[in-house]
Design a protein around this motif. Structure first.
Motif: not given
Ligand SMILES: Cc1cc2nc3c(=O)[nH]c(=O)nc-3n(C[C@H](O)[C@H](O)[C@H](O)COP(=O)(O)OP(=O)(O)OC[C@H]3O[C@@H](n4cnc5c(N)ncnc54)[C@H](O)[C@@H]3O)c2cc1C
Length: 512
Positions: A84-88, A262-263, A342-350, A352-357
């Motif tokens: 699973e790809r992500f870009t920080s 947390i995060g 830190s890590l923050r959510l990109q979506s507060s409900y889904d 499947k939407v990866g967080p921002n890191v």
């Protein structure tokens, strides 16, 4: 290891084939590097449900082969593929495992850090580790490291000790991968149920919560164990309302349990590297040797054939042309590291939407100084007699190499240019960790502080990435905590007050 043992397949189910509602003693979220051993261990005495959002490794044959490492990492991410790809937010391309066995099924397979918890290590090692057939290139770099002063020669060694050594690997001498998924074979098939394609959306802390399509409960003294990895577990806790109060409120997530850390403290070890194209073809190899000092670790890999730019292996866009199978990459890692983000959510409900890191590579000057020192050592390495035959032209020192991508700065005494090199070529070693740190979010037994029957057992709890590479410690950790939990239950059997506490703290889990 003579073959890949797929006996775990007899208790693996597609999540949609499971009953809509079930009760277990333990529910493990994330069938990864730590999740598989803890699920297998707990199943010795108790019913266990292991929920993994990815598929089984055999759905992607490249996952199970040493020569499939790069193609697995370059598969187009369609939301189901094992990497699973992500870009920080630092702009560094990265991946995480999304397959039963987790990141241990897509990684490069190196490092076994034997330690005090040797029984747990032994349990893991007997199942998945092999000594490598050391390739010529790997031997050359090990000799070069010794010439360059990374001593002593520790031979084949599973310990994380200063010097140069041959490491253990997940790949056997037939090039087959043995990852955490095979630790499931050590579980009790009567008690263990594994669901794949089971994406857990959140942990619900009340039996009165709205019903979901699939839901699983824990009973009695059972627990929920989050093993969804540094990014997955941190994201799930925040989505479930466990996290910094003001932050959760600002994104309209009802706060179940305020937990400020947390995060926080998300770390990733920077990878810097040089790539050379020698004037002749040579064997391909995944890392089999390591040079270890207190300031940096050096590894190398080579010649893995590919036809598209391997995502996150060569993040530089200039690698857009097809190259032949001769490249050699020498990569180095700063231990720790001390820099964090830190890590923050990109979506507060889904989910499947990866967080921002964000990792803030080199924000701490010591990390940068270590990278500079490692870069100088790479200069020493390239200047050795061992590396000479790999030059395109017979020139002195580090001159004469055909660099592919950013060349090593020629003036190794110029600290400023080495710092620029470190910053400009930074990539990931994929050893990101943190978000649910031990001592801050979880206690010494990895229980989430202030919440009964919820633990986090994975890389999110680490302040430092352990060993030369972390996966051995993560597998050990799953086994170690699992054994400890079994022992706790034995002690608790006779303990009346403990029964009462558990009775009033049932956690419910609702996987989709
Ligand atoms: C490309 C790459 C190369 C690496 N190379 C090496 C190496 O050579 N040596 C080494 O020691 N380490 C290496 N590492 C690092 C090492 O593999 C990881 O640090 C380690 O595997 C992480 O273990 P974990 O248990 O914390 O998480 P993971 O093994 O990543 O497990 C997390 C699991 O949880 C699942 N999950 C996440 N969210 C959910 C959800 N909501 N619901 C259900 N399931 C979920 C994921 O699909 C995954 O299977 C590498 C990592 C990568 C990505």
């Amino acid at each position: 290891m003579a073959y890949i043992d797929l006996s775990y397949m007899k208790f693996v189910y597609n999540s949609i084939d499971l009953p809509l509602e079930e009760v277990y003693d333990y529910i493990v979220v994330g069938g990864g590097t730590a999740g598989c051993p803890i699920a297998a261990t707990l199943s010795a005495n108790y019913s266990v449900l292991l929920l993994e959002k990815g598929s089984v490794p055999s759905a992607y044959p490249s996952v199970l082969r040493q020569d499939g490492v790069i193609s697995t990492l370059t598969l187009e991410d369609d939301g189901k593929t094992p990497a699973e790809r992500f870009t920080s937010e630092d702009g560094v391309a990265n991946v995480r495992g999304r397959v039963l066995g987790g990141s241990s099924m897509i990684n490069i397979g190196i490092e076994w850090d034997m330690d005090l918890v040797s029984k747990a290590y032994q349990w893991v090692e007997n199942t998945v580790v092999s000594p490598p057939n050391v390739s010529r290139w790997q031997s050359v770099v090990k000799e070069g490291l010794l010439e360059a002063g990374v001593r002593p020669d520790n031979g084949y060694n599973l310990n994380h000790i200063p010097g140069s050594k041959v490491t253990g690997t997940l790949f056997d001498n037939q090039g087959r991968r043995h990852g955490a998924v095979e630790l499931l074979n050590l579980g009790n098939p009567k008690n263990l149920r594994v669901a794949v394609h089971a994406t857990v959306e959140r942990i619900i802390f009340s039996s009165n919560a709205p019903r979901r399509s699939h839901q699983a409960f824990i009973r009695g003294k059972g627990e929920v164990i989050l093993s969804a990895g540094a990014i997955g577990s941190t994201q799930l806790l925040l989505l479930s309302g466990v996290g910094p109060e003001s932050y959760l409120s600002s994104i309209k997530i009802p706060v179940v349990h305020p937990e400020p850390y947390i995060g926080q403290f998300m770390r990733d070890n920077p990878r810097n590297y040089i790539t050379i194209l020698p004037p002749f073809q040579l064997d391909a190899s995944t890392p089999q040797i390591a040079g270890i000092t207190s300031d940096f670790y050096i590894e190398t890999f080579s010649g893995l054939p590919f036809s598209t730019p391997p995502f996150s292996v060569f993040p530089d866009p200039s690698f857009s042309t097809k190259i032949n199978s001769t490249f050699r990459q020498i990569a180095y890692k700063v231990p720790g590291p001390l820099s964090y983000g830190s890590l923050r959510l990109q979506s507060s409900y889904d989910v499947k939407v990866g967080p921002n890191v964000r990792f803030n590579y080199f924000a701490n000057p010591l990390d940068l100084a270590r990278c500079v020192s490692a870069t100088r050592k790479i200069g020493d390495l390239l200047s050795t007699n061992s590396l000479k035959p790999f030059k395109a032209q017979d020139l002195p020192g580090i001159d004469g190499f055909n660099f592919f991508g950013p060349p090593l700065p020629m003036n190794l005494t110029d600290t400023a240019s080495l710092e620029t090199f470190c910053r400009d070529t930074v990539a990931t070693f994929w050893h990101y960790h943190g978000g649910c740190l031990v001592g801050k979010v979880v206690d010494g037994d990895l229980r989430v502080k202030g919440i009964n029957a919820l633990r986090v057992v994975d890389g999110s709890t680490f302040k430092f990435s352990p060993g030369t590479n972390p996966q051995a410690t993560l597998m050990m950790l799953g086994r170690y905590i699992g054994v400890k939990m079994l022992k706790e239950r034995l002690v608790c059997k006779a303990c009346y007050s403990c029964n009462i506490i558990q009775h009033f703290n049932r956690d419910d889990l609702y996987p989709k």
